[in-house]
Design a protein around this motif. Structure first.
Motif, PDB file in Angstrom:
ATOM      1  N   ASN A  12     -39.835   5.969  15.138  1.00 52.70           N
ATOM      2  CA  ASN A  12     -41.290   5.793  15.004  1.00 52.70           C
ATOM      3  C   ASN A  12     -41.908   6.933  15.213  1.00 52.70           C
ATOM      4  O   ASN A  12     -43.254   7.256  15.388  1.00 52.70           O
ATOM      5  CB  ASN A  12     -41.947   4.111  15.359  1.00 52.70           C
ATOM      6  CG  ASN A  12     -40.562   2.964  15.357  1.00 52.70           C
ATOM      7  OD1 ASN A  12     -40.378   3.108  14.421  1.00 52.70           O
ATOM      8  ND2 ASN A  12     -40.472   1.933  16.200  1.00 52.70           N
ATOM      9  N   PHE A  17     -43.880   3.676  12.209  1.00 49.53           N
ATOM     10  CA  PHE A  17     -42.867   2.188  12.142  1.00 49.53           C
ATOM     11  C   PHE A  17     -42.568   2.731  10.743  1.00 49.53           C
ATOM     12  O   PHE A  17     -42.486   2.721   9.408  1.00 49.53           O
ATOM     13  CB  PHE A  17     -44.050   1.622  12.090  1.00 49.53           C
ATOM     14  CG  PHE A  17     -43.577   0.073  11.952  1.00 49.53           C
ATOM     15  CD1 PHE A  17     -42.599  -0.053  13.587  1.00 49.53           C
ATOM     16  CD2 PHE A  17     -43.084  -0.703  11.347  1.00 49.53           C
ATOM     17  CE1 PHE A  17     -41.534  -1.551  13.638  1.00 49.53           C
ATOM     18  CE2 PHE A  17     -42.206  -2.084  11.084  1.00 49.53           C
ATOM     19  CZ  PHE A  17     -41.762  -2.355  12.293  1.00 49.53           C
ATOM     20  N   ASP A  18     -41.433   2.997  11.351  1.00 50.47           N
ATOM     21  CA  ASP A  18     -39.862   2.407  10.133  1.00 50.47           C
ATOM     22  C   ASP A  18     -39.902   3.639   9.164  1.00 50.47           C
ATOM     23  O   ASP A  18     -39.127   3.921   8.459  1.00 50.47           O
ATOM     24  CB  ASP A  18     -40.522   1.144   8.817  1.00 50.47           C
ATOM     25  CG  ASP A  18     -39.603  -0.126   9.796  1.00 50.47           C
ATOM     26  OD1 ASP A  18     -38.673   0.450  11.089  1.00 50.47           O
ATOM     27  OD2 ASP A  18     -39.549  -0.818   9.057  1.00 50.47           O
ATOM     28  N   HIS A 125     -34.238  -0.228   7.795  1.00 49.26           N
ATOM     29  CA  HIS A 125     -34.837   0.854   7.285  1.00 49.26           C
ATOM     30  C   HIS A 125     -33.876   1.765   7.812  1.00 49.26           C
ATOM     31  O   HIS A 125     -33.040   2.379   8.058  1.00 49.26           O
ATOM     32  CB  HIS A 125     -35.857   0.800   8.185  1.00 49.26           C
ATOM     33  CG  HIS A 125     -35.286  -0.041  10.391  1.00 49.26           C
ATOM     34  ND1 HIS A 125     -34.830   0.934  11.034  1.00 49.26           N
ATOM     35  CD2 HIS A 125     -35.287  -1.628   9.678  1.00 49.26           C
ATOM     36  CE1 HIS A 125     -34.425  -0.496  12.148  1.00 49.26           C
ATOM     37  NE2 HIS A 125     -34.654  -1.641  11.440  1.00 49.26           N
ATOM     38  N   ASP A 127     -35.050   5.164   9.579  1.00 57.34           N
ATOM     39  CA  ASP A 127     -35.991   6.229  10.658  1.00 57.34           C
ATOM     40  C   ASP A 127     -35.156   6.109  11.577  1.00 57.34           C
ATOM     41  O   ASP A 127     -34.932   7.277  12.009  1.00 57.34           O
ATOM     42  CB  ASP A 127     -37.643   5.441  11.282  1.00 57.34           C
ATOM     43  CG  ASP A 127     -37.113   3.830  11.471  1.00 57.34           C
ATOM     44  OD1 ASP A 127     -36.264   2.822  11.193  1.00 57.34           O
ATOM     45  OD2 ASP A 127     -38.426   3.405  12.748  1.00 57.34           O
ATOM     46  N   ARG A 175     -38.755  -6.542  16.391  1.00 60.01           N
ATOM     47  CA  ARG A 175     -39.830  -7.174  15.745  1.00 60.01           C
ATOM     48  C   ARG A 175     -40.302  -8.923  15.378  1.00 60.01           C
ATOM     49  O   ARG A 175     -41.548  -8.688  13.859  1.00 60.01           O
ATOM     50  CB  ARG A 175     -38.289  -7.010  14.381  1.00 60.01           C
ATOM     51  CG  ARG A 175     -38.272  -5.057  13.862  1.00 60.01           C
ATOM     52  CD  ARG A 175     -37.312  -5.109  13.019  1.00 60.01           C
ATOM     53  NE  ARG A 175     -37.621  -4.794  12.323  1.00 60.01           N
ATOM     54  CZ  ARG A 175     -37.945  -3.557  11.296  1.00 60.01           C
ATOM     55  NH1 ARG A 175     -38.329  -2.547  11.930  1.00 60.01           N
ATOM     56  NH2 ARG A 175     -38.677  -3.603   9.917  1.00 60.01           N
ATOM     57  N   ARG A 222     -45.253  -4.656  21.614  1.00 58.96           N
ATOM     58  CA  ARG A 222     -44.525  -4.513  22.069  1.00 58.96           C
ATOM     59  C   ARG A 222     -44.621  -3.611  23.890  1.00 58.96           C
ATOM     60  O   ARG A 222     -43.761  -4.192  24.575  1.00 58.96           O
ATOM     61  CB  ARG A 222     -43.468  -3.373  21.823  1.00 58.96           C
ATOM     62  CG  ARG A 222     -42.539  -4.041  20.118  1.00 58.96           C
ATOM     63  CD  ARG A 222     -41.809  -3.106  19.312  1.00 58.96           C
ATOM     64  NE  ARG A 222     -41.661  -3.574  18.299  1.00 58.96           N
ATOM     65  CZ  ARG A 222     -40.965  -2.482  17.623  1.00 58.96           C
ATOM     66  NH1 ARG A 222     -40.981  -1.747  17.352  1.00 58.96           N
ATOM     67  NH2 ARG A 222     -40.357  -3.444  16.282  1.00 58.96           N
TER      68      ARG A 222
HETATM   69  N1  HSE Z   1     -38.330   1.216  13.419  1.00 58.95           N
HETATM   70  C1  HSE Z   1     -37.958   0.011  13.866  1.00 58.95           C
HETATM   71  C2  HSE Z   1     -38.658  -0.973  14.838  1.00 58.95           C
HETATM   72  C3  HSE Z   1     -36.180   0.928  14.536  1.00 58.95           C
HETATM   73  O1  HSE Z   1     -39.558  -0.553  15.771  1.00 58.95           O
HETATM   74  O2  HSE Z   1     -38.316  -2.022  14.450  1.00 58.95           O
HETATM   75  C4  HSE Z   1     -35.828  -0.216  15.388  1.00 58.95           C
HETATM   76  O3  HSE Z   1     -34.070   0.109  14.934  1.00 58.95           O
END
Ligand code: HSE
Length: 297
Positions: A12, A17-18, A125, A127, A175, A222
């Motif tokens: 990220n 993000f992702d 994903h 990343d 998530r 988060r």
């Molecule tokens: N891009 C993902 C997230 C990374 O932030 O949920 C964690 O797997």
């Protein structure tokens, strides 16, 4: 028997993000060979699933299945230095280990691009999986079938301080905390910053990084899940971080600093102690530009 060395990854990078992720010099090691039965063991204290639901096995089996090769079993030994469920790509490391290991044992039927795609398909994903395979800082876009990616190597005097809480945060939980819809202005806020991040990091425009790492899509939702997360982020900037962000889905917080910021770790340790966060660890890491490596005997 082959040995696979897979780096930890931090995804990220705030706004990407992702999409954005980078590899650091903390590793899992997986030893693998074909066998008549499946036997999976841990070489350290880490508990790993010993059945065919083990993610290294699942990923390796996928390669065998796609090649139409029967697989009786695998002998797998895992040494997991990447802490699990902390936002440092431990599950991606398992996926990459399985895919790369099986691909190697089968004579490399799949290209790097195909492995990148397979890994994203398993993880959902790209990343973490893409930099875990390739190293460096990677920008990737996954359209549900293929990953388009660019890897860039970072040759800069930077440290990446991972501030690792003493509790797990599952990616699915982190998530689930995210909104279903976002405002247009929030989308613009993030896409402009994500675009700024890797260019600024690679060109040494560190004064941009704090703005580039800002984000309104995921971190505000988060950070309350991380005990004293806001206070830690503030402290990292107070003590000279160029950019700080929740690593992947958390709960690790990553701070990027100059290599000559000699007092950063000590200052952060004192901050953690002030908040009685004695179980939180601080790891000083550097970029890994190599990605996953395989060694044969
Ligand atoms: N891009 C993902 C997230 C990374 O932030 O949920 C964690 O797997």
């Amino acid at each position: 028997m082959i040995k696979i060395k897979i780096p930890a990854t931090s995804a990220n990078l705030g706004a990407g993000f992702d999409s954005l992720g980078l590899a650091v010099n903390l590793y899992n090691y997986v030893y693998m060979e074909e066998s008549d039965t499946t036997l999976i063991t841990s070489l350290d204290q880490t508990e790993v699933p010993s059945g065919e639901d083990n993610l290294v096995f699942v990923s390796a089996k996928k390669v065998y299945d796609l090649c139409g090769k029967p697989l009786k079993g695998l002998r797998i030994r895992q040494k997991n230095d990447i802490p699990m469920t902390r936002g440092l790509g431990s599950s991606s490391a398992c996926i990459i280990a399985g895919l790369v290991g099986a691909n190697h044992m089968l004579g490399k039927p799949f290209s790097v691009d195909e492995l990148v795609d397979l890994a994203a398909e398993i993880e959902g994903h790209p990343d973490n999986t893409t930099p875990a395979l390739l190293g460096g800082i990677v920008t990737s876009v996954y359209d549900g079938k293929e990953v388009r990616w660019v890897k860039q190597e970072v040759h800069r005097d930077l440290f990446f301080y991972a501030i690792i809480p003493d509790f797990e945060l599952k990616t699915e939980t982190a998530r689930a905390a995210l909104p279903q819809k976002i405002d247009f202005k929030d989308a613009v806020f993030n896409l402009s910053r994500a675009a700024l991040f890797s260019a600024s990091l690679l060109q040494g425009k560190y004064e941009n990084l704090r703005v580039a790492a800002d984000d309104c899509l995921q971190q505000p939702y988060r950070i309350p899940m991380i005990k004293c997360g806001k206070e830690i982020l503030d402290a990292t900037y107070k003590f000279g971080s160029y950019a700080s962000y929740i690593s992947g889905a958390g709960p690790t917080i990553m701070a990027i600093t100059a290599e000559d910021n000699h007092f950063f770790a000590m200052n952060i340790r004192e901050t953690l102690d002030q908040y009685k966060l004695y179980g939180y660890r601080i790891m000083q890491l550097s970029i890994d530009n190599c990605g996953t490596q395989v060694f044969s005997d």
